[in-house]
Design a protein around this motif. Structure first.
Motif, short mmCIF file in Angstrom:
data_model
loop_
_atom_site.label_atom_id
_atom_site.label_comp_id
_atom_site.label_asym_id
_atom_site.label_seq_id
_atom_site.Cartn_x
_atom_site.Cartn_y
_atom_site.Cartn_z
N MET A 1 1.60 1.44 -8.97
CA MET A 1 0.39 2.02 -8.37
C MET A 1 0.45 2.01 -6.84
SD MET A 1 -2.72 -0.48 -9.04
CE MET A 1 -3.89 -1.10 -7.91
N ASN A 2 1.33 1.15 -6.31
CA ASN A 2 1.40 1.11 -4.85
C ASN A 2 2.56 1.92 -4.28
OD1 ASN A 2 -0.82 -0.53 -4.64
ND2 ASN A 2 0.40 -2.40 -4.90
N ILE B 1 3.10 -0.30 3.93
CA ILE B 1 2.68 -1.69 3.82
C ILE B 1 2.63 -2.32 5.21
CG2 ILE B 1 3.40 -3.96 2.92
CD1 ILE B 1 2.52 -2.30 0.64
N VAL B 2 1.49 -2.91 5.56
CA VAL B 2 1.36 -3.66 6.80
C VAL B 2 1.53 -5.13 6.46
CG1 VAL B 2 -0.17 -4.24 8.73
CG2 VAL B 2 -0.46 -2.05 7.53
N ASN C 1 -4.00 -9.09 -13.66
CA ASN C 1 -5.24 -8.90 -14.42
C ASN C 1 -6.21 -10.06 -14.21
OD1 ASN C 1 -5.03 -10.98 -16.67
ND2 ASN C 1 -3.03 -9.96 -16.71
N ARG D 1 -6.46 -9.62 3.39
CA ARG D 1 -5.40 -10.02 4.32
C ARG D 1 -4.97 -11.47 4.04
NH1 ARG D 1 -5.28 -13.99 7.38
NH2 ARG D 1 -7.38 -13.63 8.15
N TYR D 2 -5.95 -12.34 3.79
CA TYR D 2 -5.68 -13.77 3.53
C TYR D 2 -4.83 -13.95 2.27
CZ TYR D 2 -6.91 -18.79 3.08
OH TYR D 2 -6.88 -20.16 2.98
N GLY E 1 -3.65 -3.65 -1.54
CA GLY E 1 -2.56 -2.69 -1.67
C GLY E 1 -1.89 -2.31 -0.36
N SER E 2 -2.64 -2.43 0.75
CA SER E 2 -2.01 -2.04 2.02
C SER E 2 -1.12 -3.13 2.57
CB SER E 2 -3.08 -1.70 3.07
OG SER E 2 -4.37 -1.82 2.58
N TYR E 3 -1.18 -4.36 2.00
CA TYR E 3 -0.40 -5.46 2.57
C TYR E 3 0.70 -5.97 1.67
CZ TYR E 3 -5.03 -5.67 4.68
OH TYR E 3 -6.22 -5.36 5.24
N ILE E 4 0.60 -5.69 0.39
CA ILE E 4 1.50 -6.38 -0.54
C ILE E 4 1.77 -5.48 -1.73
CG2 ILE E 4 -0.36 -7.56 -1.80
CD1 ILE E 4 1.31 -10.11 -1.70
N ARG E 5 3.04 -5.46 -2.18
CA ARG E 5 3.40 -4.58 -3.30
C ARG E 5 3.13 -5.28 -4.62
NH1 ARG E 5 5.49 0.03 -1.39
NH2 ARG E 5 6.59 -0.10 0.61
N LYS E 6 1.88 -5.68 -4.82
CA LYS E 6 1.48 -6.32 -6.06
C LYS E 6 0.12 -5.76 -6.42
CE LYS E 6 3.57 -10.80 -5.19
NZ LYS E 6 4.75 -10.73 -6.05
N SER E 7 -0.15 -5.73 -7.71
CA SER E 7 -1.49 -5.34 -8.11
C SER E 7 -2.36 -6.59 -8.04
CB SER E 7 -1.44 -4.79 -9.53
OG SER E 7 -2.72 -4.76 -10.07
N ALA F 1 -2.92 -11.78 0.76
CA ALA F 1 -1.58 -11.23 0.94
C ALA F 1 -0.73 -12.15 1.81
CB ALA F 1 -1.67 -9.84 1.57
N GLU G 1 -9.48 -2.98 -8.61
CA GLU G 1 -8.14 -3.13 -9.19
C GLU G 1 -7.07 -3.41 -8.15
OE1 GLU G 1 -7.44 -3.51 -12.35
OE2 GLU G 1 -9.61 -3.32 -12.58
N ASP G 2 -7.41 -3.14 -6.88
CA ASP G 2 -6.34 -3.14 -5.89
C ASP G 2 -6.86 -3.69 -4.57
OD1 ASP G 2 -3.97 -2.67 -4.59
OD2 ASP G 2 -4.36 -0.53 -4.29
#
Lengths: 439, 439
Positions: free
Chosen positions: B1-2, B7-8, A145, A98-99, A321-327, A101, A317-318
């Motif tokens: 992948m996302n 997304i929250v 990465n 969370r932090y 993922g629930s907060y931000i559209r970035k790997s 993101a 790897e992720d």
């Protein structure tokens, strides 16, 4: 003055640790050493509120979910439910995700952070499990990465941490999730998740138990089941695991990548000055099928195997993922500080006589004006000598007994210009310029 | 992948502080300095669970009661209400009282403890008020009696603490509860509690407001009301308060005792090397009628008067009367760390460029084997130099830009045996034996 009062006898609350002051003093010293260790490797501290939004914490599901503590105002107004949606964190990974993101644009990557903090689980308290416990986590996160170099750094730093905490009889079991999944893929096992879950039980149900379960649950033939379990039996303290795996005759790209990564990590661990035979490859460990994707670590304390792991982690790897559209991949480990230290205290391994940090007690002598006593105290403190001025006019015998009770080593008598060393029983000239505290 | 994931968006939870890593690094440094300060005066640390039994917390009643957070498992079984009775602490005094009573036989008295910890209140968040906040408390407890010497030590130590935190424009307002109650007794005021409560409002409603209220609520005649308010107008930075009070012509034993005590405390504060005119007698302050019985302290930050007090405390006679049939008097102060530091961060008074504690980055050069890079890193860390090894093969320009981004000052090039100082832009021979980090 307390007549007729009702008395509530205070007692410990089950599942919550509390130390005596002299133990806390020692523990705080450790925490400070751990912070120094993590900083010496370039990790920055973060600290997050102990609460997170319930929707975020509960997203994980499963057992942890039932153990989440929500907080509610004891006497909230009906129209105010502003607290209803927050709950106490159960680990330091959800807050990290969370932090990262939330502050993504202000973080300098690779983000190397440590976090020493309390977590909360409504578990039934038992040996080594607390409802409030402290974890020390280190993680390295980088968008897209993360260098494999960090996969070797992490266990080395955690090993230093465990050395600081003062335990010795433990083993790092290390694997790489790609090896297991590549191997199972290579064997054309369809349900990787189920096969991994069964293999993960090898510690409990043994090799034969795993083979039976693979036959029953996955309808594998005997030969296939035996082939599957072979990988989980491989364990070594050197690089021989590579040949052992290759001898099983399965070829698969993911498997080869996993072997290569694990070989690099083990080489680094073996050539480190910290190599001590406690970094062991164990291809049976899995540490959460969904989350970890590469290197995995699990530390067992041989003195107390029933505690489960005292430190664990791996590469993912992720993260967020629930907060931000970035790997956001990363690698990290979590050390169960309360679990380890609580056991050290309980077993008597930590026994401290000193009931105060004070080095010097300045005796209160009626012939000396109080101001001079305090000025002397300030001078000693300015020289980094922890100093108390005795607090009232009193017999010297009582003042010495106060020093003895708290194990304060030196008592200074300003009128005589002398200091008494209560350990050696010697009394000698006190010269503030040259005075030193023996260690 | 996302793809397709919901997304929250993470956002701050109102009333809960969270710092960026570089600020946290600075804050942790302060905490460590504060621990050193308290230890240098012989205080031991304690840390208690963040929960206490609800019956204990709720015993205080009043406003605080409504703000207490209880904890409940989000999905507890109906038959398990083992957590129902605990709640998050709202201060560090209730835990201290419970701790002293519970561990009474194992504590070395006088018990000088400090406690830096989180507290929780379900308040409506506003400037300087948080739902989770950190207090730093110091207290000295002794059965039956506590030396008056400690009443002078406490504000001096808290003053050093505020200096460490880095604020300057503040004032200690100091009084002694015995002066006010003795004075009111001497005037034959019957309802001491009501009179004190009214006097306590002098800051808000002024001298005339207090006089009217005393007339209206206590049916005092004008002359009496004016006489009452006179004591609350006395304020000075020296010992002249004694004569000013005596001139009011009221004689009373408690009053005289209070004057004597406050005179002793002010003399100690004035003759201390820390005397800076910020220790001021203010006979209008009361700090809780029931609890405090002698010296009382209240610190206001002149830059932000609307914050209320940033530190406060005093002497009490009965710390743990609800738990133990002993008289446990003490004296202490509580510093509102979150309130102060939160404001410093918010106002931009704390602005830090350095995004890492790292002093030295060892460049990754392909001509040098990786093991040597890490061995060099270990050697620098052994010399207390915080060191990172760059994490992969990369262009030197990228490695320098990493050091710049995190404000790492020195970059070592092992192949050249040189070090570059990014601040001075100089590059010179790197000799590990003589290398020092400039401060």
């Amino acid at each position: 003055m307390n007549q007729k009062k009702s008395i509530v006898k205070p007692s410990p609350i089950s599942g919550f640790l509390e130390f005596m002051p002299e133990i806390q003093l020692h523990y705080d010293g450790l925490l400070s050493e751990l912070r120094k260790l993590f900083s010496s490797h370039g990790f920055v501290p973060i600290d997050t509120p102990v609460v997170e939004r319930l929707e975020i914490l509960a997203a994980k599901g499963g057992d942890v979910d039932k153990e989440i503590y929500t907080i509610t105002r004891a006497r909230a107004n009906d129209d105010d439910n502003s607290d209803a949606s927050v709950a106490l964190r159960y680990d330091l990974t959800v807050p990290l995700a969370r932090y990262v993101a939330q502050h993504f644009n202000n973080i300098a990557f690779p983000f190397k952070r440590f976090h020493i903090g309390s977590c909360f689980r409504g578990e039934r308290p038992q040996d080594g499990r607390y409802r409030q416990f402290t974890q020390a986590d280190i993680d390295i996160i980088n968008p897209d990465n993360v260098s494999l170099s960090f996969d070797a750094d992490i266990p080395l730093i955690v090993n230093s941490a465990l050395q600081i905490i003062g335990i010795d009889n433990y083993v790092f079991r290390i694997s790489n999730r790609k090896i297991l999944s590549g191997y199972l893929e290579g064997l054309n096992i369809e349900n990787l998740q189920a096969a991994t879950r069964i293999l993960d039980k090898i510690d409990k149900i043994g090799r034969h138990g795993v083979i039976s379960a693979l036959q029953d649950e996955l309808q594998l033939d005997t030969q296939k089941a035996e082939q599957v379990v072979k990988i989980a039996s491989i364990s070594c303290a050197d690089l021989s695991f590579v040949d052992q795996v290759l001898e099983l005759g399965v070829t698969n790209g993911t498997l080869e990548k996993g072997l290569e990564e694990l070989k690099y990590v083990m080489e680094r661990l073996q050539t480190s000055s910290q190599n001590s035979g406690r970094f062991v490859v164990d291809l049976s460990i899995t540490r959460g099928f969904d989350y970890y994707t590469g290197t995995v670590y699990e530390v067992k304390w041989n003195d107390y195997p029933h505690l489960g792991s005292i430190a664990a982690g791996g590469r993912y790897e992720d993260l967020a993922g629930s907060y931000i559209r970035k790997s956001l991949p990363g690698v990290g480990m979590s050390v169960g500080l309360s679990r380890i230290y609580g056991k050290l205290v309980q077993s008597g391994a930590i026994a401290i006589k000193k009931k105060t940090p004070t080095d010097v007690l300045i005796a209160w002598e009626d012939s000396i004006d109080e101001k001079s006593l305090h000025t002397l105290g300030e001078k000693l403190r300015a020289k980094n000598i922890n100093t108390e001025v005795y607090f009232k006019s009193d017999k010297i015998q009582k003042q010495l007994s106060y020093a003895n009770k708290k194990a304060i080593r030196y008592v200074v008598f300003p009128s005589l210009n002398e200091v008494k060393d209560l350990e050696s029983e010697e009394q000698y000239v006190f010269d503030i310029e040259t005075f030193k505290v023996s260690t």
